[in-house]
Design a protein around this motif. Structure first.
Motif, PDB file in Angstrom:
ATOM      1  N   THR A  21       0.820  -1.216   0.000  1.00 40.47           N
ATOM      2  CA  THR A  21       0.000   0.000   0.000  1.00 40.47           C
ATOM      3  C   THR A  21       0.846   1.255   0.000  1.00 40.47           C
ATOM      4  O   THR A  21       0.367   2.336   0.319  1.00 40.47           O
ATOM      5  N   GLY A  22       2.117   1.134  -0.368  1.00 39.18           N
ATOM      6  CA  GLY A  22       3.021   2.284  -0.391  1.00 39.18           C
ATOM      7  C   GLY A  22       3.240   2.816  -1.786  1.00 39.18           C
ATOM      8  O   GLY A  22       2.562   2.446  -2.745  1.00 39.18           O
ATOM      9  N   GLY A  23       4.237   3.692  -1.904  1.00 36.43           N
ATOM     10  CA  GLY A  23       4.557   4.315  -3.174  1.00 36.43           C
ATOM     11  C   GLY A  23       5.725   3.647  -3.865  1.00 36.43           C
ATOM     12  O   GLY A  23       6.321   2.690  -3.368  1.00 36.43           O
ATOM     13  N   LEU A  24       6.069   4.176  -5.036  1.00 38.63           N
ATOM     14  CA  LEU A  24       7.177   3.662  -5.840  1.00 38.63           C
ATOM     15  C   LEU A  24       8.048   4.838  -6.263  1.00 38.63           C
ATOM     16  O   LEU A  24       7.567   5.771  -6.913  1.00 38.63           O
ATOM     17  N   ASP A  25       9.338   4.784  -5.882  1.00 40.44           N
ATOM     18  CA  ASP A  25      10.282   5.853  -6.197  1.00 40.44           C
ATOM     19  C   ASP A  25      11.464   5.244  -6.938  1.00 40.44           C
ATOM     20  O   ASP A  25      12.147   4.365  -6.409  1.00 40.44           O
ATOM     21  N   LEU A  26      11.707   5.719  -8.161  1.00 38.73           N
ATOM     22  CA  LEU A  26      12.856   5.247  -8.931  1.00 38.73           C
ATOM     23  C   LEU A  26      14.050   6.190  -8.821  1.00 38.73           C
ATOM     24  O   LEU A  26      15.048   6.013  -9.505  1.00 38.73           O
ATOM     25  N   GLY A  27      13.932   7.194  -7.964  1.00 42.90           N
ATOM     26  CA  GLY A  27      15.058   8.047  -7.611  1.00 42.90           C
ATOM     27  C   GLY A  27      15.782   8.644  -8.801  1.00 42.90           C
ATOM     28  O   GLY A  27      15.182   9.118  -9.757  1.00 42.90           O
ATOM     29  N   PHE A  28      17.126   8.582  -8.752  1.00 45.21           N
ATOM     30  CA  PHE A  28      17.973   9.106  -9.822  1.00 45.21           C
ATOM     31  C   PHE A  28      18.511   7.971 -10.699  1.00 45.21           C
ATOM     32  O   PHE A  28      19.486   8.149 -11.420  1.00 45.21           O
ATOM     33  N   SER A  29      17.881   6.813 -10.640  1.00 44.52           N
ATOM     34  CA  SER A  29      18.415   5.612 -11.280  1.00 44.52           C
ATOM     35  C   SER A  29      17.898   5.437 -12.702  1.00 44.52           C
ATOM     36  O   SER A  29      17.040   6.171 -13.185  1.00 44.52           O
ATOM     37  N   SER A  30      18.440   4.403 -13.349  1.00 46.33           N
ATOM     38  CA  SER A  30      17.906   3.924 -14.625  1.00 46.33           C
ATOM     39  C   SER A  30      17.189   2.600 -14.403  1.00 46.33           C
ATOM     40  O   SER A  30      17.103   1.766 -15.306  1.00 46.33           O
ATOM     41  N   GLY A  31      16.686   2.417 -13.207  1.00 50.30           N
ATOM     42  CA  GLY A  31      16.000   1.186 -12.854  1.00 50.30           C
ATOM     43  C   GLY A  31      14.672   1.030 -13.554  1.00 50.30           C
ATOM     44  O   GLY A  31      14.135   1.968 -14.156  1.00 50.30           O
ATOM     45  N   ILE A  32      14.140  -0.184 -13.472  1.00 52.90           N
ATOM     46  CA  ILE A  32      12.872  -0.523 -14.124  1.00 52.90           C
ATOM     47  C   ILE A  32      11.936  -1.137 -13.088  1.00 52.90           C
ATOM     48  O   ILE A  32      12.326  -2.027 -12.333  1.00 52.90           O
ATOM     49  N   ALA A  33      10.712  -0.656 -13.065  1.00 47.13           N
ATOM     50  CA  ALA A  33       9.645  -1.286 -12.284  1.00 47.13           C
ATOM     51  C   ALA A  33       8.662  -1.881 -13.274  1.00 47.13           C
ATOM     52  O   ALA A  33       8.072  -1.146 -14.086  1.00 47.13           O
ATOM     53  N   ALA A  34       8.509  -3.197 -13.234  1.00 47.33           N
ATOM     54  CA  ALA A  34       7.654  -3.887 -14.194  1.00 47.33           C
ATOM     55  C   ALA A  34       6.402  -4.412 -13.492  1.00 47.33           C
ATOM     56  O   ALA A  34       6.493  -5.021 -12.428  1.00 47.33           O
TER      57      ALA A  34
END
Length: 217
Positions: A21-34
């Protein structure tokens, strides 16, 4: 409930409740959330990097239910769709390529880059649903309204033919400003024009709100 931060690599959410039930933060990265399940949801989406990615599988509708404002500078990609709920504003700053469309039932999506909402229809359907287009941005998506209507605002342009009917509102600017429709505008029954004036002799878009229509009105 604490949310996720992706600093590198790929994090895949394979069920609707995997993100909690939280949020999603990809910050300063080149990460991927799928996201690969049918109806996942998060309470916030944010990123400071234009190379961060959210990918949506076929048949996936990601609900972003943010109560507070957030900025996502990454890319939304894939054949899936997004749905915006919650009272907060989601600002999108980078073109995306997701093809499933966008639904806004509450709160604001602020489009700060041409192509940020992918390639399919944007549906507004809710008393507080709000689509705001920033200066220099042209939104090519088809704009549609459900029975709950919605609000269009900002200083940018819509390049599809827009029909404003029951419970729908056109409100140029963030205060006073010009909103442009390059392929026509239909003002149907039950809609409204939110007209703001600050300086009567100031001119269109500067002293008072202005809707510019190129094509049939």
């Amino acid at each position: 409930s604490g949310g996720f931060q992706v600093n590198d690599g790929t994090l895949t959410f394979a069920t609707d409740t995997a993100a909690g039930t939280g949020g999603l933060d990809l910050g300063f990265s080149s990460g991927i959330a799928a996201f690969t399940s049918a109806a996942p949801s998060i309470t916030r989406l944010s990123s400071h990097s234009t190379t961060a990615q959210v990918t949506l599988a076929a048949g996936t509708t990601l609900t972003i239910n943010n109560a507070s404002d957030s900025i996502f500078r990454g890319q939304i990609q894939g054949p899936g769709s997004i749905a915006k709920s919650g009272a907060g504003e989601l600002r999108l700053e980078t073109p995306g390529s997701f093809a499933g469309g966008t639904a806004i039932t509450a709160g604001t999506i602020e489009v700060a880059s041409t192509g940020a909402l992918g390639s399919n229809t944007v549906m507004l359907n809710g008393a507080t649903s709000h689509l705001k287009v920033e200066p220099g941005v042209t939104l090519a998506n088809t704009i549609a309204f459900g029975a709950g209507g919605g609000r269009l605002s900002g200083h940018g342009a819509f390049s599809s033919n827009v029909v404003l009917g029951t419970n729908s509102v056109v409100a140029p600017g963030s205060s006073v400003g010009t909103l442009t429709f390059t392929s026509g505008l239909t003002l149907a029954a039950g809609g409204a024009y939110d007209f703001e004036m600050q300086n009567a002799p100031g001119g269109p878009g500067l002293g008072w709100d202005y809707v510019q229509v190129n094509g049939p009105l």
